[in-house]
Scaffold this active site. Structure first.
Site, PDB file in Angstrom:
ATOM      1  N   GLU A  49       0.833  -1.200   0.000  1.00  0.00           N
ATOM      2  CA  GLU A  49       0.000   0.000   0.000  1.00  0.00           C
ATOM      3  C   GLU A  49       0.870   1.253   0.000  1.00  0.00           C
ATOM      4  O   GLU A  49       0.562   2.242  -0.681  1.00  0.00           O
ATOM      5  CB  GLU A  49      -0.926  -0.017   1.223  1.00  0.00           C
ATOM      6  CG  GLU A  49      -1.968   1.092   1.204  1.00  0.00           C
ATOM      7  CD  GLU A  49      -2.946   0.969   2.364  1.00  0.00           C
ATOM      8  OE1 GLU A  49      -3.504   1.996   2.774  1.00  0.00           O
ATOM      9  OE2 GLU A  49      -3.136  -0.165   2.865  1.00  0.00           O
ATOM     10  N   TYR A  50       1.969   1.218   0.760  1.00  0.00           N
ATOM     11  CA  TYR A  50       2.915   2.339   0.770  1.00  0.00           C
ATOM     12  C   TYR A  50       3.475   2.560  -0.641  1.00  0.00           C
ATOM     13  O   TYR A  50       3.578   3.694  -1.121  1.00  0.00           O
ATOM     14  CB  TYR A  50       4.050   2.066   1.759  1.00  0.00           C
ATOM     15  CG  TYR A  50       5.081   3.172   1.843  1.00  0.00           C
ATOM     16  CD1 TYR A  50       4.957   4.187   2.789  1.00  0.00           C
ATOM     17  CD2 TYR A  50       6.171   3.210   0.981  1.00  0.00           C
ATOM     18  CE1 TYR A  50       5.893   5.204   2.872  1.00  0.00           C
ATOM     19  CE2 TYR A  50       7.112   4.221   1.046  1.00  0.00           C
ATOM     20  CZ  TYR A  50       6.972   5.217   1.995  1.00  0.00           C
ATOM     21  OH  TYR A  50       7.898   6.227   2.067  1.00  0.00           O
ATOM     22  N   ASP A  51       3.836   1.463  -1.315  1.00  0.00           N
ATOM     23  CA  ASP A  51       4.418   1.561  -2.651  1.00  0.00           C
ATOM     24  C   ASP A  51       3.434   2.188  -3.637  1.00  0.00           C
ATOM     25  O   ASP A  51       3.830   2.961  -4.524  1.00  0.00           O
ATOM     26  CB  ASP A  51       4.839   0.176  -3.155  1.00  0.00           C
ATOM     27  CG  ASP A  51       6.020  -0.380  -2.362  1.00  0.00           C
ATOM     28  OD1 ASP A  51       6.724   0.417  -1.711  1.00  0.00           O
ATOM     29  OD2 ASP A  51       6.229  -1.614  -2.394  1.00  0.00           O
ATOM     30  N   LYS A 130      27.528   4.651  22.689  1.00  0.00           N
ATOM     31  CA  LYS A 130      28.550   5.075  21.718  1.00  0.00           C
ATOM     32  C   LYS A 130      28.413   4.183  20.488  1.00  0.00           C
ATOM     33  O   LYS A 130      28.859   3.044  20.490  1.00  0.00           O
ATOM     34  CB  LYS A 130      29.957   4.977  22.301  1.00  0.00           C
ATOM     35  CG  LYS A 130      31.023   5.573  21.392  1.00  0.00           C
ATOM     36  CD  LYS A 130      32.386   5.547  22.057  1.00  0.00           C
ATOM     37  CE  LYS A 130      33.404   6.257  21.177  1.00  0.00           C
ATOM     38  NZ  LYS A 130      33.531   5.667  19.835  1.00  0.00           N
ATOM     39  N   ARG A 151      32.072  14.170   9.430  1.00  0.00           N
ATOM     40  CA  ARG A 151      32.931  14.837  10.405  1.00  0.00           C
ATOM     41  C   ARG A 151      34.254  15.269   9.775  1.00  0.00           C
ATOM     42  O   ARG A 151      34.769  16.341  10.046  1.00  0.00           O
ATOM     43  CB  ARG A 151      33.202  13.900  11.593  1.00  0.00           C
ATOM     44  CG  ARG A 151      34.106  14.513  12.650  1.00  0.00           C
ATOM     45  CD  ARG A 151      34.393  13.523  13.775  1.00  0.00           C
ATOM     46  NE  ARG A 151      35.210  14.124  14.801  1.00  0.00           N
ATOM     47  CZ  ARG A 151      36.543  14.216  14.744  1.00  0.00           C
ATOM     48  NH1 ARG A 151      37.185  13.735  13.715  1.00  0.00           N
ATOM     49  NH2 ARG A 151      37.218  14.795  15.725  1.00  0.00           N
ATOM     50  N   LYS A 329      34.804   3.109  27.077  1.00  0.00           N
ATOM     51  CA  LYS A 329      34.905   2.049  26.074  1.00  0.00           C
ATOM     52  C   LYS A 329      34.809   0.669  26.721  1.00  0.00           C
ATOM     53  O   LYS A 329      35.296   0.443  27.840  1.00  0.00           O
ATOM     54  CB  LYS A 329      36.238   2.161  25.320  1.00  0.00           C
ATOM     55  CG  LYS A 329      36.462   3.497  24.634  1.00  0.00           C
ATOM     56  CD  LYS A 329      35.525   3.718  23.474  1.00  0.00           C
ATOM     57  CE  LYS A 329      35.918   2.868  22.287  1.00  0.00           C
ATOM     58  NZ  LYS A 329      37.155   3.310  21.638  1.00  0.00           N
ATOM     59  N   CYS A 423      66.524  -5.643   3.904  1.00  0.00           N
ATOM     60  CA  CYS A 423      65.135  -5.265   3.638  1.00  0.00           C
ATOM     61  C   CYS A 423      64.539  -6.208   2.596  1.00  0.00           C
ATOM     62  O   CYS A 423      65.121  -6.396   1.519  1.00  0.00           O
ATOM     63  CB  CYS A 423      65.080  -3.823   3.142  1.00  0.00           C
ATOM     64  SG  CYS A 423      63.440  -3.293   2.603  1.00  0.00           S
ATOM     65  N   CYS A 448      64.006   2.302  -1.555  1.00  0.00           N
ATOM     66  CA  CYS A 448      63.033   1.352  -1.033  1.00  0.00           C
ATOM     67  C   CYS A 448      61.621   1.732  -1.468  1.00  0.00           C
ATOM     68  O   CYS A 448      61.085   2.775  -1.062  1.00  0.00           O
ATOM     69  CB  CYS A 448      63.113   1.301   0.494  1.00  0.00           C
ATOM     70  SG  CYS A 448      62.034   0.052   1.219  1.00  0.00           S
TER      71      CYS A 448
END
Length: 686
Positions: A49-51, A130, A151, A329, A423, A448
């Site tokens: 009905e919403y559709d 949080k 943000r 936390k 390395c 490097c």
């Protein structure tokens, strides 16, 4: 008026031939049903009905475009793809909140609050969850949603308005006849666990990569350039804060603010409470911890805020966080798995970090296959060997780490880790200075590739030169094909070269070139930070820029001059001077300048610190300055801002509704000035 009555009850349907009245009625009905479904979780009509109502409104607006309004539900389905996200400067910065983990941290926070307020009584705190989502600022102008921004770095975010309009729980128009002229509603966009499971099922069915967790899914969905993709994701929103407010009084408390939001039709989480004192905080935390597994969304802790707004203003801010708030936390989540191998990774400064390759294990809803071992000494101290069973810990977005081995499960063929002498990327010797815990590749960024990629990614990062579009995969290609060896090479790239790279096209290449061009106008502090000088973070870069004013003055500085800069000691000074003495680094700086990178410079020399040695206390509401703005101006002039008045206080800056601090200043004979007096002191101490 109850929340379910915000949108009013059902009203008689106008004649279908009265197009303006019919479209207005359809919008009201669709908004009412959507609010009941997405915010109240109390569906009022079947989806079918919403559709039908939705399609009728779509057809009306397509046939009569003049009937379209900014708050129409049809705007939620997503429009054309965006070329890029525009930058949005927050009028009021979106600050972070300091964390607490143990009970002692919470009691210490409460003690600091009481001391800052000079209160002998317990303080009322607003307690909330949080959420593990993405922070968003929603700007409503005259009650209509005008803009939404992430943000970002706290000062500048990305314009995601087109995507936010697809989040059905966010009202496109505030439900009040007298909205504020402007209000910035702040909160979190998140994805519920059930919606996340359905999304990943669709990904699997389509043969596409699954999302790691609801937070990544929410963030990824909101940062889609095509709003139609965002519209297909089931995102939610909870409000928890406020930025700028014009044309309406600010509620007297945080809890009242959330109730006001609820009355405006803005979703707020029901899991909230006002408690008294540290015991109340800890009781709220314990209660939420018990109920956490049954919540429909992920949380990683709770947030405490001093409830009264006037007390929040009195407490003010420290650095980039408010003194009146704390995030408590939950403990890090842990799991046990086995170490299949230990390899080393080379960072942008050449740091060699041992990394454990793990048998895949789920920790806090994320599949972990790698975990840091920090450095060679840590490997030895924890006695981690290849083949060991180990405990792996992950807390929020922190990189997973190996906490300890499980000795009783160690196999007979477990092998010790041996730090390589060369390395693995460039073959240069790995060396470890006597005074350091970290071994480093001696090849430098010219030899490097690992250091080169790390340095280049740092240069283009958001807090450095902020070059949108130059991500890890693209930088990898540029380095591997020999197109970019130094940051200056970015500014030599052409459209054809970029467009020919994998997963690039002409439009994407144009966007990268536009971002490169835009990055040329920057600040000296960002430029210094982008260079990637060891030990020089954002704060140190700002101190250097503020002290020397001009790059040439910094380039010519001696060690003695370097040590005059705030927060710079001998180790950092030697690191900076060593970097600037290298001819290759000097050449890089000149190439970047020649490429057109520029900034506004000031006269070199130490920054004005005529208020050095002066201590200020702020109390009450100033006419034009926020508390954090006044504090920043005082600190920029060398002064300090304290939370309480004593005989050592130089000045008390008092605004309207100044409280006990003003009385204490008068009692002790401390000079009191208003905002105008403060501005005079900032100009001259006399």
């Amino acid at each position: 008026m109850g929340q379910q009555d915000l949108f009013g009850g059902p009203s008689p349907a106008p004649d279908p031939g009265d197009f303006p009245a019919r479209s207005d009625w359809l919008r009201r009905e669709l908004n009412r049903h959507a609010h009941a479904y997405y915010v109240l979780d109390q569906p009022t009509i079947p989806d079918a009905e919403y559709d039908l109502l939705f399609r009728e409104l779509q057809q009306l607006e397509e046939a009569h475009p003049e009937l379209q309004t900014p708050d129409s539900p049809t705007g939620r389905v997503g429009g054309a793809p965006l070329p890029e996200f525009a930058q949005v400067r927050h009028d009021v910065p979106m600050l972070s909140i300091n964390n607490g983990f143990a009970d002692d941290d919470i009691r210490a926070f409460d003690r600091r609050v009481r001391e800052g307020l000079e209160s002998l009584h317990d303080i009322d705190y607003a307690c909330e969850l949080k959420f593990d989502g993405l922070a968003i600022n929603l700007r409503y102008v005259d009650g209509v949603l005008q803009q939404a921004a992430t943000r970002g770095d706290g000062s500048t975010g990305e314009d995601v308005t087109a995507n936010i309009r697809t989040v059905r729980s966010i009202p496109l128009r505030l439900q009040t006849a007298t909205p504020p002229a402007l209000i910035d509603v702040r909160g979190e966009v998140l994805m519920f666990k059930a919606d996340f499971a359905r999304l990943n099922q669709r990904q699997r069915d389509a043969g596409q990569k699954e999302f790691a967790n609801p937070r990544n899914a929410a963030a990824g969905s909101l940062r889609q350039l095509d709003p139609r993709i965002t519209a297909q994701r089931s995102l939610r929103f909870f409000a928890y804060g406020i930025g700028r407010l014009d044309g309406a009084p600010l509620p007297a408390s945080h809890s009242a603010l959330l109730e006001w939001y609820r009355a405006l039709g803005v979703p707020v989480c029901a899991e909230r409470s006002v408690v008294r004192g540290a015991d109340g905080l800890l009781a709220f935390f314990a209660d939420v911890g018990v109920r956490r597994p049954g919540l429909p969304y992920d949380i990683d802790g709770v947030v405490y805020k001093v409830d009264r707004i006037d007390q929040q203003r009195t407490l003010g801010f420290v650095s980039r966080a408010p003194r009146f708030a704390l995030a408590h936390k939950f403990p890090a989540e842990e799991a046990t798995t086995t170490v299949q191998d230990i390899v080393v990774q080379i960072g942008r400064t050449g740091a060699v970090t041992p990394v454990a390759r793990l048998a895949p294990v789920s920790v806090g809803g994320v599949t972990v296959t790698n975990a840091t071992l920090h450095n060679e000494d840590e490997v030895r101290r924890k006695d981690i060997r290849i083949g060991d069973s180990v405990i792996v810990r992950r807390a929020g977005d922190v990189i997973p780490e190996v906490v300890a081995n499980v000795p009783e499960r160690r196999p007979a063929d477990a092998r010790e880790f041996v730090m390589p002498v060369a390395c693995p990327v460039c073959g240069s010797p790995i060396v470890r200075p006597e005074e350091e815990a970290v071994a480093r590749c001696s090849g430098g960024w010219l030899q490097c590739a690992a250091q080169r990629k790390g340095g280049l990614l740092h240069f283009v990062s958001r807090r450095a030169m902020d070059i949108e579009g130059l991500g890890e995969q693209l930088v990898d290609q540029l380095v591997e094909r020999g197109l970019v060896a130094t940051p200056a090479d970015f500014y030599k790239l052409g459209l054809v070269t970029l467009a020919e790279l994998d997963r690039m096209a002409q439009k994407s290449a144009q966007n990268v070139l536009a971002a490169l061009q835009q990055s040329k106008a920057t600040t000296l502090a960002r430029f210094i930070y982008a260079l990637g000088i060891r030990h020089v973070g954002e704060s140190t870069a700002k101190s250097l820029a503020g002290h020397f004013g001009k790059l040439d003055a910094l380039l010519a500085a001696s060690e003695e001059q370097m040590l005059e800069v705030d927060d710079i000691g001998p180790v950092v000074a030697r690191s900076i001077l060593g970097f600037l003495a290298d001819p290759l680094n000097r050449e890089l700086i000149e190439q970047l300048r020649a490429a057109g990178i520029h900034w506004e410079e000031s006269e070199p020399g130490p920054r004005v610190t005529h208020l050095a040695g002066k201590t200020f206390v702020l109390t009450g509401t100033l006419p034009t300055l926020r508390r954090d703005e006044a504090q920043a101006m005082i600190e920029a002039a060398g002064g300090k801002v304290a939370g309480s008045v004593s005989k050592k206080t130089s000045y008390v800056v008092a605004g309207e509704e100044a409280g006990s601090k003003l009385a204490k200043a008068e009692e002790l004979g401390v000079p009191v000035v208003d905002e105008a007096g403060l501005m005079k002191l900032l100009e001259s101490p006399e």
